[in-house]
Design an enzyme around this catalytic site. Structure first.
Site, PDB file in Angstrom:
ATOM      1  N   LYS A 157       1.886   2.149  -5.089  1.00  0.00           N
ATOM      2  CA  LYS A 157       2.418   1.579  -6.341  1.00  0.00           C
ATOM      3  C   LYS A 157       1.485   1.890  -7.514  1.00  0.00           C
ATOM      4  O   LYS A 157       1.944   2.238  -8.604  1.00  0.00           O
ATOM      5  CB  LYS A 157       2.575   0.050  -6.209  1.00  0.00           C
ATOM      6  CG  LYS A 157       3.559  -0.372  -5.132  1.00  0.00           C
ATOM      7  CD  LYS A 157       3.616  -1.874  -4.972  1.00  0.00           C
ATOM      8  CE  LYS A 157       2.369  -2.492  -4.389  1.00  0.00           C
ATOM      9  NZ  LYS A 157       2.076  -2.140  -3.002  1.00  0.00           N
ATOM     10  N   ASP A 210       0.810  -1.227   0.000  1.00  0.00           N
ATOM     11  CA  ASP A 210       0.000   0.000   0.000  1.00  0.00           C
ATOM     12  C   ASP A 210       0.838   1.270   0.000  1.00  0.00           C
ATOM     13  O   ASP A 210       0.445   2.289   0.553  1.00  0.00           O
ATOM     14  CB  ASP A 210      -0.962   0.027   1.214  1.00  0.00           C
ATOM     15  CG  ASP A 210      -1.897  -1.156   1.208  1.00  0.00           C
ATOM     16  OD1 ASP A 210      -2.310  -1.579   0.119  1.00  0.00           O
ATOM     17  OD2 ASP A 210      -2.207  -1.664   2.301  1.00  0.00           O
ATOM     18  N   GLY A 216      -4.603  -4.279  -3.713  1.00  0.00           N
ATOM     19  CA  GLY A 216      -5.565  -3.239  -4.046  1.00  0.00           C
ATOM     20  C   GLY A 216      -4.768  -2.017  -4.444  1.00  0.00           C
ATOM     21  O   GLY A 216      -4.079  -1.440  -3.612  1.00  0.00           O
ATOM     22  N   HIS A 217      -4.799  -1.683  -5.725  1.00  0.00           N
ATOM     23  CA  HIS A 217      -4.012  -0.547  -6.217  1.00  0.00           C
ATOM     24  C   HIS A 217      -4.960   0.571  -6.635  1.00  0.00           C
ATOM     25  O   HIS A 217      -5.831   0.369  -7.465  1.00  0.00           O
ATOM     26  CB  HIS A 217      -3.131  -0.987  -7.399  1.00  0.00           C
ATOM     27  CG  HIS A 217      -2.121  -2.038  -7.017  1.00  0.00           C
ATOM     28  ND1 HIS A 217      -1.305  -2.654  -7.923  1.00  0.00           N
ATOM     29  CD2 HIS A 217      -1.800  -2.567  -5.815  1.00  0.00           C
ATOM     30  CE1 HIS A 217      -0.532  -3.529  -7.286  1.00  0.00           C
ATOM     31  NE2 HIS A 217      -0.821  -3.499  -6.022  1.00  0.00           N
ATOM     32  N   GLN A 256       1.940  -6.073  -3.161  1.00  0.00           N
ATOM     33  CA  GLN A 256       2.426  -6.191  -1.773  1.00  0.00           C
ATOM     34  C   GLN A 256       3.742  -5.407  -1.599  1.00  0.00           C
ATOM     35  O   GLN A 256       3.949  -4.440  -2.297  1.00  0.00           O
ATOM     36  CB  GLN A 256       2.609  -7.666  -1.369  1.00  0.00           C
ATOM     37  CG  GLN A 256       1.291  -8.429  -1.205  1.00  0.00           C
ATOM     38  CD  GLN A 256       0.681  -8.890  -2.509  1.00  0.00           C
ATOM     39  OE1 GLN A 256       1.324  -9.540  -3.311  1.00  0.00           O
ATOM     40  NE2 GLN A 256      -0.573  -8.570  -2.735  1.00  0.00           N
TER      41      GLN A 256
HETATM   42  P1  GDP Z   1      -0.712   0.325  -3.575  1.00  0.00           P
HETATM   43  O1  GDP Z   1      -1.334  -0.942  -3.082  1.00  0.00           O
HETATM   44  O2  GDP Z   1       0.753   0.377  -3.328  1.00  0.00           O
HETATM   45  O3  GDP Z   1      -1.067   0.627  -4.999  1.00  0.00           O
HETATM   46  O4  GDP Z   1      -1.331   1.488  -2.683  1.00  0.00           O
HETATM   47  P2  GDP Z   1      -2.890   1.690  -2.317  1.00  0.00           P
HETATM   48  O5  GDP Z   1      -3.591   2.212  -3.514  1.00  0.00           O
HETATM   49  O6  GDP Z   1      -3.448   0.481  -1.662  1.00  0.00           O
HETATM   50  O7  GDP Z   1      -2.787   2.785  -1.170  1.00  0.00           O
HETATM   51  C1  GDP Z   1      -2.196   4.022  -1.376  1.00  0.00           C
HETATM   52  C2  GDP Z   1      -3.228   5.125  -1.076  1.00  0.00           C
HETATM   53  O8  GDP Z   1      -2.564   6.359  -0.994  1.00  0.00           O
HETATM   54  C3  GDP Z   1      -4.260   5.289  -2.172  1.00  0.00           C
HETATM   55  O9  GDP Z   1      -5.489   5.649  -1.581  1.00  0.00           O
HETATM   56  C4  GDP Z   1      -3.711   6.441  -3.019  1.00  0.00           C
HETATM   57  O10 GDP Z   1      -4.729   7.171  -3.679  1.00  0.00           O
HETATM   58  C5  GDP Z   1      -3.069   7.282  -1.960  1.00  0.00           C
HETATM   59  N1  GDP Z   1      -1.880   8.051  -2.392  1.00  0.00           N
HETATM   60  C6  GDP Z   1      -0.895   7.691  -3.257  1.00  0.00           C
HETATM   61  N2  GDP Z   1       0.062   8.646  -3.309  1.00  0.00           N
HETATM   62  C7  GDP Z   1      -0.321   9.617  -2.451  1.00  0.00           C
HETATM   63  C8  GDP Z   1       0.264  10.855  -2.022  1.00  0.00           C
HETATM   64  O11 GDP Z   1       1.351  11.251  -2.444  1.00  0.00           O
HETATM   65  N3  GDP Z   1      -0.443  11.576  -1.095  1.00  0.00           N
HETATM   66  C9  GDP Z   1      -1.655  11.167  -0.584  1.00  0.00           C
HETATM   67  N4  GDP Z   1      -2.254  11.931   0.315  1.00  0.00           N
HETATM   68  N5  GDP Z   1      -2.215  10.012  -0.970  1.00  0.00           N
HETATM   69  C10 GDP Z   1      -1.561   9.247  -1.873  1.00  0.00           C
HETATM   70  P1  IMO Z   2      -0.934  -4.168  -2.174  1.00  0.00           P
HETATM   71  O1  IMO Z   2      -0.533  -4.734  -3.506  1.00  0.00           O
HETATM   72  C1  IMO Z   2      -0.886  -4.580   2.188  1.00  0.00           C
HETATM   73  C2  IMO Z   2      -0.943  -8.656   3.786  1.00  0.00           C
HETATM   74  C3  IMO Z   2      -2.172  -9.109   4.545  1.00  0.00           C
HETATM   75  C4  IMO Z   2      -1.539 -10.069   5.537  1.00  0.00           C
HETATM   76  C5  IMO Z   2      -0.447 -10.733   4.720  1.00  0.00           C
HETATM   77  C6  IMO Z   2      -0.830 -12.080   4.145  1.00  0.00           C
HETATM   78  O2  IMO Z   2      -2.226  -3.437  -2.205  1.00  0.00           O
HETATM   79  O3  IMO Z   2       0.181  -3.392  -1.564  1.00  0.00           O
HETATM   80  P2  IMO Z   2      -2.393 -12.796   2.120  1.00  0.00           P
HETATM   81  O4  IMO Z   2      -3.868 -12.575   1.889  1.00  0.00           O
HETATM   82  O5  IMO Z   2      -1.527 -12.222   1.061  1.00  0.00           O
HETATM   83  O6  IMO Z   2      -2.081 -14.233   2.425  1.00  0.00           O
HETATM   84  O7  IMO Z   2      -2.079 -12.000   3.489  1.00  0.00           O
HETATM   85  O8  IMO Z   2      -0.155  -9.838   3.655  1.00  0.00           O
HETATM   86  N1  IMO Z   2      -1.202  -8.138   2.420  1.00  0.00           N
HETATM   87  C7  IMO Z   2      -1.132  -6.848   2.087  1.00  0.00           C
HETATM   88  N2  IMO Z   2      -0.934  -5.747   2.846  1.00  0.00           N
HETATM   89  N3  IMO Z   2      -1.030  -4.445   0.845  1.00  0.00           N
HETATM   90  C8  IMO Z   2      -1.223  -5.532   0.068  1.00  0.00           C
HETATM   91  O9  IMO Z   2      -1.223  -5.485  -1.272  1.00  0.00           O
HETATM   92  C9  IMO Z   2      -1.313  -6.805   0.687  1.00  0.00           C
HETATM   93  N4  IMO Z   2      -1.515  -8.062   0.238  1.00  0.00           N
HETATM   94  C10 IMO Z   2      -1.421  -8.868   1.305  1.00  0.00           C
HETATM   95  O10 IMO Z   2      -2.807  -8.033   5.174  1.00  0.00           O
HETATM   96  O11 IMO Z   2      -0.918  -9.353   6.566  1.00  0.00           O
HETATM   97 MG    MG Z   3      -2.881  -1.568  -1.820  1.00  0.00          MG
END
Ligand code: GDP
Ligand code: IMO
Ligand code: MG
Length: 440
Positions: free
Chosen positions: A16, A13, A40-41, A223
């Site tokens: 990416k 999270d 979840g991206h 991840q």
């Molecule tokens: P990922 O799994 O690495 O793709 O990240 P996620 O999408 O799960 O979580 C990142 C969250 O941070 C999302 O809600 C993005 O919209 C938000 N985000 C990304 N870059 C920035 C930033 O520079 N500032 C803020 N405030 N939010 C950001």
């Molecule tokens: P993105 O791509 C954050 C965590 C779960 C748990 C561990 C194992 O959005 O960054 P799993 O279901 O993979 O067997 O769970 O990994 N986890 C993540 N945490 N971002 C993710 O993906 C994750 N995918 C799995 O919360 O701790």
């Molecule tokens: Mg994510």
């Protein structure tokens, strides 16, 4: 030829999705290499928040070649739902390709994930319960069912029977679950097969062709490094390798095809699920940071644990992944927080200290951050588009991170929006930026 790998440098999270969306503009192909719909991206374009679980984060560029590599585990129900959702929003899916060798998440994997967590009780990993672990376990046990098996009813049925047989005892409590009925499972999966057949391809060959013609390929990780099954905080990890080396095995290219490796990290740290987190802020400041950053999971909606940036872990991630660039996201979230702690070593039991990331699980479980304190800033930075527009304290904070980790920062996130980003000089000099069209 340019292969650019994007990996999470923390616990997932990191943002990416946003970085891939930005870099994909100049890429000719995006390919996911591991994980499944535990990911979840998020991509924010104007008022629209897009959330991707399986489809590569380049799909919003019409016609862009977007592949799901062999290293990904695919839940075909989630995939077809995601496709339907995007189609309904008018997204062009003509560039989608799905590896025939990718493994499938089956209904019994989800039940086993659930059962495994329930059995662990207090010791549970906190998985996303999407069946990821059991699906990779079957892959390793050579009982996996792959995308190509969906296209042949006889083979599919045989493989389902063989895969379920050793799990009979564990699945007994769910014997009456309709999804586990052999006939209806086979029919459901054949239907998914029909629905995705048009996208199934030899994605390794496609990737070679793009690279061989001198074009750019983005390898999309899910991840993060500390969730890696080999190099993360085992057993509190996911069941795949989110590190950069996995971009090769998860797609079918060799290490020489990779030119740049970008590690994405938040300006602080978060983690979902259980496991060691030395810099965790389990207090009011943590709650403030969680709200400011909107730190709730994209996939499960769970509140993310939050903490100070962990430079011991980040330097470890730099080495494990051979990072060539860092993208630091969510710098804006630190605005107004007061003085900022950065973790430069760990403190263990009995006054032991660790400058480097410890391999021993017990040590990690007792580790807490040892900090240097840097001054914060109060100015709103969400409108900054150059480094010069950032307050000096914010620039010093970034410089401290980059110097400590030993990797240049290419990109700085100052808000969720697509344009809320600062390209540094190091960023502009990268291959990713060298072609036309990078948003300044
Ligand atoms: P990922 O799994 O690495 O793709 O990240 P996620 O999408 O799960 O979580 C990142 C969250 O941070 C999302 O809600 C993005 O919209 C938000 N985000 C990304 N870059 C920035 C930033 O520079 N500032 C803020 N405030 N939010 C950001
Ligand atoms: P993105 O791509 C954050 C965590 C779960 C748990 C561990 C194992 O959005 O960054 P799993 O279901 O993979 O067997 O769970 O990994 N986890 C993540 N945490 N971002 C993710 O993906 C994750 N995918 C799995 O919360 O701790
Ligand atoms: Mg994510």
């Amino acid at each position: 030829m340019a292969g650019i790998v994007i990996v999470g440098a923390q616990w997932g999270d990191e943002g990416k999705g946003k970085v891939i969306d930005l870099l994909a503009e100049n890429a000719d192909m995006v390919i996911r290499f591991q994980g499944g719909n535990n990911a979840g991206h998020t991509i924010v374009r104007g008022d629209v928040h897009w959330k991707f679980h399986l489809i590569p984060s380049g799909i919003l560029y019409p016609g862009k070649l977007c592949a799901i590599g062999n290293g990904v585990v695919i839940d075909p129900k989630v995939l077809t739902d995601e496709l339907d959702g995007l189609r309904a929003k008018g997204v062009d899916l003509s560039g989608l390709r799905i590896s025939a060798n990718a493994h499938l998440i089956m209904p019994y994997h989800m039940y086993l994930d659930h059962a495994g967590e329930t059995k662990l009780g207090k010791l549970q990993i906190g998985t996303t319960r999407r069946g990821i672990g059991p699906a990779y376990a079957d892959k390793a046990a050579r009982l996996g069912i792959r995308v190509q098996d969906l296209l042949d009813e006889k083979i599919l049925k045989k493989k389902i029977v063989a895969a379920m047989e050793p799990k009979r005892l564990q699945l007994r409590p769910y014997a009456k679950a309709p999804e586990l009925d052999l006939q209806s499972m086979t029919e459901d999966y054949l239907t998914y097969g029909h629905r995705i057949a048009q996208y199934v391809a030899d994605t390794a060959r496609l990737t070679w062709d793009v690279l061989d013609s001198g074009k750019n390929v983005l390898f999309e990780g899910a991840q993060g490094t500390l969730l890696d099954i080999d190099h993360g905080t085992y057993p509190f990890v996911t069941s795949s390798n989110p590190v950069s080396a996995s971009a090769c095995t998860g797609t079918g290219v060799g290490p020489k095809d990779i030119d740049e490796i970008w590690g994405i990290a938040k300006a602080y740290a978060t983690r979902v699920g259980s496991g060691p987190f030395p810099t965790e802020l389990d207090d009011e400041l943590g709650a403030t940071l969680r709200e400011a950053g909107g730190e709730y999971g994209t996939t499960t909606g769970r509140a993310r644990r939050v903490g100070w940036v962990d430079l011991v872990a980040l330097r470890y991630a730099a080495r494990i992944n051979s990072l060539t660039h860092l993208a630091i996201t969510k710098l804006d979230v630190l605005t107004g927080l007061g003085p900022l702690n950065v973790c430069t070593r760990y403190r263990g039991a009995e006054e032991a200290t660790f400058d480097n990331y410890p391999y021993h699980q017990t040590v990690m479980h007792h580790a807490s951050g040892d900090y240097e304190q840097l001054p914060g800033w109060d100015e709103d930075i969400t409108g900054a588009r150059t480094e010069e527009e950032l307050p000096q304290n914010a620039r010093d904070y970034l410089k401290f991170i980059s110097d400590f980790v030993g990797v240049p920062i290419a990109l700085i996130g100052v808000g969720p929006g697509r344009d809320q980003v600062i390209w540094t000089d190091a960023g502009r000099a990268t291959y990713a930026a060298r072609t036309e069209g990078v948003t300044a």
